[in-house]
Structures are given as structure tokens and as C-alpha cells.
Motif scaffolding. Structure first.
Motif, mmCIF file in Angstrom:
data_model
loop_
_atom_site.group_PDB
_atom_site.id
_atom_site.type_symbol
_atom_site.label_atom_id
_atom_site.label_comp_id
_atom_site.label_asym_id
_atom_site.label_seq_id
_atom_site.Cartn_x
_atom_site.Cartn_y
_atom_site.Cartn_z
ATOM 1 N N GLY A 180 0.865 -0.969 0.012
ATOM 2 C CA GLY A 180 -0.061 -0.030 0.029
ATOM 3 C C GLY A 180 0.803 1.215 0.052
ATOM 4 N N VAL A 181 2.041 1.003 -0.403
ATOM 5 C CA VAL A 181 2.974 2.463 -0.608
ATOM 6 C C VAL A 181 2.378 3.229 -1.493
ATOM 7 C CG1 VAL A 181 5.236 3.156 -1.173
ATOM 8 C CG2 VAL A 181 5.015 0.881 0.245
ATOM 9 N N THR A 182 2.340 4.738 -1.181
ATOM 10 C CA THR A 182 1.767 5.789 -1.865
ATOM 11 C C THR A 182 3.066 6.410 -2.769
ATOM 12 O OG1 THR A 182 -0.158 6.238 -0.633
ATOM 13 C CG2 THR A 182 0.372 7.906 -1.993
ATOM 14 N N ILE A 183 3.055 6.326 -3.842
ATOM 15 C CA ILE A 183 4.387 6.955 -4.606
ATOM 16 C C ILE A 183 4.041 8.119 -5.463
ATOM 17 C CG2 ILE A 183 5.535 4.989 -4.875
ATOM 18 C CD1 ILE A 183 4.414 4.480 -7.475
ATOM 19 N N ASP A 184 4.697 9.007 -5.570
ATOM 20 C CA ASP A 184 4.550 10.255 -6.260
ATOM 21 C C ASP A 184 4.405 10.045 -7.866
ATOM 22 O OD1 ASP A 184 4.378 11.550 -3.991
ATOM 23 O OD2 ASP A 184 6.612 12.245 -3.932
ATOM 24 N N THR A 185 4.924 9.173 -8.407
ATOM 25 C CA THR A 185 5.033 8.967 -9.745
ATOM 26 C C THR A 185 4.596 7.550 -10.141
ATOM 27 O OG1 THR A 185 6.305 9.180 -11.672
ATOM 28 C CG2 THR A 185 7.560 8.520 -9.710
ATOM 29 N N ASP A 186 4.121 7.395 -11.218
ATOM 30 C CA ASP A 186 3.602 6.187 -11.686
ATOM 31 C C ASP A 186 4.540 5.788 -12.721
ATOM 32 O OD1 ASP A 186 3.071 7.739 -14.088
ATOM 33 O OD2 ASP A 186 1.104 7.273 -14.399
ATOM 34 N N THR A 187 5.707 5.903 -12.684
ATOM 35 C CA THR A 187 6.703 5.429 -13.538
ATOM 36 C C THR A 187 7.701 4.626 -12.803
ATOM 37 O OG1 THR A 187 6.536 7.511 -14.915
ATOM 38 C CG2 THR A 187 8.470 6.118 -15.272
ATOM 39 N N CYS A 188 7.940 3.483 -13.387
ATOM 40 C CA CYS A 188 8.964 2.441 -12.977
ATOM 41 C C CYS A 188 10.079 2.412 -13.784
ATOM 42 C CB CYS A 188 8.569 1.103 -12.637
ATOM 43 S SG CYS A 188 9.258 -0.085 -12.055
ATOM 44 N N TYR A 189 11.362 2.676 -13.372
ATOM 45 C CA TYR A 189 12.487 2.600 -14.270
ATOM 46 C C TYR A 189 13.306 1.215 -14.011
ATOM 47 C CZ TYR A 189 11.774 7.404 -14.604
ATOM 48 O OH TYR A 189 11.023 8.749 -14.984
ATOM 49 N N VAL A 190 13.383 0.770 -15.263
ATOM 50 C CA VAL A 190 14.215 -0.707 -15.096
ATOM 51 C C VAL A 190 15.187 -0.749 -15.894
ATOM 52 C CG1 VAL A 190 13.870 -3.302 -15.494
ATOM 53 C CG2 VAL A 190 11.880 -1.879 -14.706
ATOM 54 N N ASP A 191 16.320 -1.019 -15.337
ATOM 55 C CA ASP A 191 17.739 -1.533 -16.031
ATOM 56 C C ASP A 191 17.720 -2.653 -16.455
ATOM 57 O OD1 ASP A 191 20.163 -0.596 -17.084
ATOM 58 O OD2 ASP A 191 21.244 -0.931 -15.190
ATOM 59 N N THR A 192 18.135 -2.869 -17.643
ATOM 60 C CA THR A 192 18.198 -4.345 -18.357
ATOM 61 C C THR A 192 19.394 -4.509 -19.025
ATOM 62 O OG1 THR A 192 17.115 -6.005 -19.769
ATOM 63 C CG2 THR A 192 16.979 -3.808 -20.361
ATOM 64 N N VAL A 193 19.803 -5.618 -19.010
ATOM 65 C CA VAL A 193 21.022 -6.484 -19.856
ATOM 66 C C VAL A 193 20.736 -6.993 -21.083
ATOM 67 C CG1 VAL A 193 22.718 -6.342 -18.090
ATOM 68 C CG2 VAL A 193 21.304 -8.095 -18.418
ATOM 69 N N GLY A 194 19.113 -7.341 -21.029
ATOM 70 C CA GLY A 194 18.673 -7.955 -22.066
ATOM 71 C C GLY A 194 17.918 -7.119 -22.950
ATOM 72 N N MET A 195 16.645 -7.620 -23.423
ATOM 73 C CA MET A 195 16.019 -6.856 -24.659
ATOM 74 C C MET A 195 15.059 -6.150 -24.181
ATOM 75 S SD MET A 195 15.604 -10.391 -27.019
ATOM 76 C CE MET A 195 14.291 -9.809 -28.258
ATOM 77 N N PRO A 196 15.000 -4.593 -24.050
ATOM 78 C CA PRO A 196 14.281 -3.852 -23.320
ATOM 79 C C PRO A 196 12.568 -3.829 -23.720
ATOM 80 C CG PRO A 196 16.256 -2.707 -23.876
ATOM 81 C CD PRO A 196 16.382 -4.064 -24.654
ATOM 82 N N ASP A 197 12.536 -3.923 -25.066
ATOM 83 C CA ASP A 197 11.104 -3.927 -25.372
ATOM 84 C C ASP A 197 10.488 -5.254 -24.769
ATOM 85 O OD1 ASP A 197 11.232 -1.547 -26.703
ATOM 86 O OD2 ASP A 197 11.759 -2.319 -28.655
ATOM 87 N N ALA A 198 11.111 -6.316 -24.821
ATOM 88 C CA ALA A 198 10.465 -7.461 -24.439
ATOM 89 C C ALA A 198 9.948 -7.486 -22.994
ATOM 90 C CB ALA A 198 11.404 -8.806 -24.756
ATOM 91 N N TYR A 199 11.032 -7.159 -22.150
ATOM 92 C CA TYR A 199 10.805 -6.985 -20.537
ATOM 93 C C TYR A 199 9.566 -5.869 -20.249
ATOM 94 C CZ TYR A 199 15.004 -9.803 -19.619
ATOM 95 O OH TYR A 199 15.881 -10.717 -19.507
ATOM 96 N N ARG A 200 9.446 -4.816 -21.026
ATOM 97 C CA ARG A 200 8.763 -3.628 -20.897
ATOM 98 C C ARG A 200 7.396 -4.392 -21.248
ATOM 99 N NH1 ARG A 200 6.219 -1.276 -24.381
ATOM 100 N NH2 ARG A 200 7.820 -1.406 -26.215
ATOM 101 N N GLN A 201 7.209 -5.086 -22.566
ATOM 102 C CA GLN A 201 5.929 -5.595 -22.869
ATOM 103 C C GLN A 201 5.373 -6.444 -21.685
ATOM 104 O OE1 GLN A 201 6.514 -7.028 -26.873
ATOM 105 N NE2 GLN A 201 6.652 -5.132 -27.673
ATOM 106 N N LYS A 202 6.477 -7.387 -21.186
ATOM 107 C CA LYS A 202 5.971 -8.192 -19.883
ATOM 108 C C LYS A 202 5.466 -7.626 -18.840
ATOM 109 C CE LYS A 202 7.528 -12.285 -17.414
ATOM 110 N NZ LYS A 202 8.471 -13.236 -17.319
ATOM 111 N N LEU A 203 6.250 -6.594 -18.560
ATOM 112 C CA LEU A 203 5.958 -5.780 -17.068
ATOM 113 C C LEU A 203 4.450 -5.163 -17.526
ATOM 114 C CD1 LEU A 203 9.479 -4.147 -16.621
ATOM 115 C CD2 LEU A 203 8.152 -5.761 -15.024
ATOM 116 N N GLU A 204 4.008 -4.593 -18.797
ATOM 117 C CA GLU A 204 2.959 -3.945 -18.925
ATOM 118 C C GLU A 204 1.742 -5.119 -19.058
ATOM 119 O OE1 GLU A 204 3.893 -2.069 -22.696
ATOM 120 O OE2 GLU A 204 4.375 -0.433 -21.661
ATOM 121 N N ARG A 205 2.123 -6.330 -19.422
ATOM 122 C CA ARG A 205 0.996 -7.596 -19.260
ATOM 123 C C ARG A 205 0.653 -7.965 -18.124
ATOM 124 N NH1 ARG A 205 3.789 -9.749 -23.250
ATOM 125 N NH2 ARG A 205 4.783 -11.205 -21.979
#
Length: 67
Positions: free
Chosen positions: A11-36
Motif C-alpha cells: 500500500g505504499v503511496t508513490i508520487d509518480t506512476d513510472t517504474c524505471y528498469v535497467d536491463t542487460v537483455g531486450m528492453p522491449d520484451a521486458y517492458r511488454q511483459k511488465l505491461e502485461r
């Protein structure tokens, strides 16, 4: 993903709705998975290689993770 679930379930309240992820793999594939997986939570995922060098929240998390 477990850390994101933990924050949401705590139940943590955050000021932004953006999550930043550093990856060594394929960024688009990880982003799509997280969005799903987190559909309906209104989280904008920024997934990039070297994100810790580009975004302050990701930089801070990187420093803490190395401690």
C-alpha cells in the motif's frame, strides 16, 4: 516483478506512476511483459539498457543494490 508486487501490496503511496528498469537483455520484451503483468495498475515502465546512468531513481537503486 516481485519488488513491484511487494510495493503495491504494502500500500505504499508513490508520487509518480513510472517504474524505471535497467536491463542487460531486450528492453522491449521486458517492458511488454511488465505491461502485461501489471495491466490495470497505471504504471508506465521505462526499460532501457544503462538506465542507471540515465535516470536518478534507477541510479539510486543501483547504488543500494551494490551495498
Amino acid at each position: 516483478m516481485e519488488m513491484i508486487w511487494a510495493v503495491l501490496h504494502a500500500g505504499v503511496t508513490i508520487d509518480t506512476d513510472t517504474c524505471y528498469v535497467d536491463t542487460v537483455g531486450m528492453p522491449d520484451a521486458y517492458r511488454q511483459k511488465l505491461e502485461r503483468v501489471f495491466e490495470g495498475y497505471n504504471i508506465n515502465f521505462v526499460v532501457e539498457k544503462k538506465a542507471d546512468a540515465k535516470y536518478a531513481p534507477c541510479s539510486a537503486a543501483s547504488v543500494v543494490a551494490k551495498e
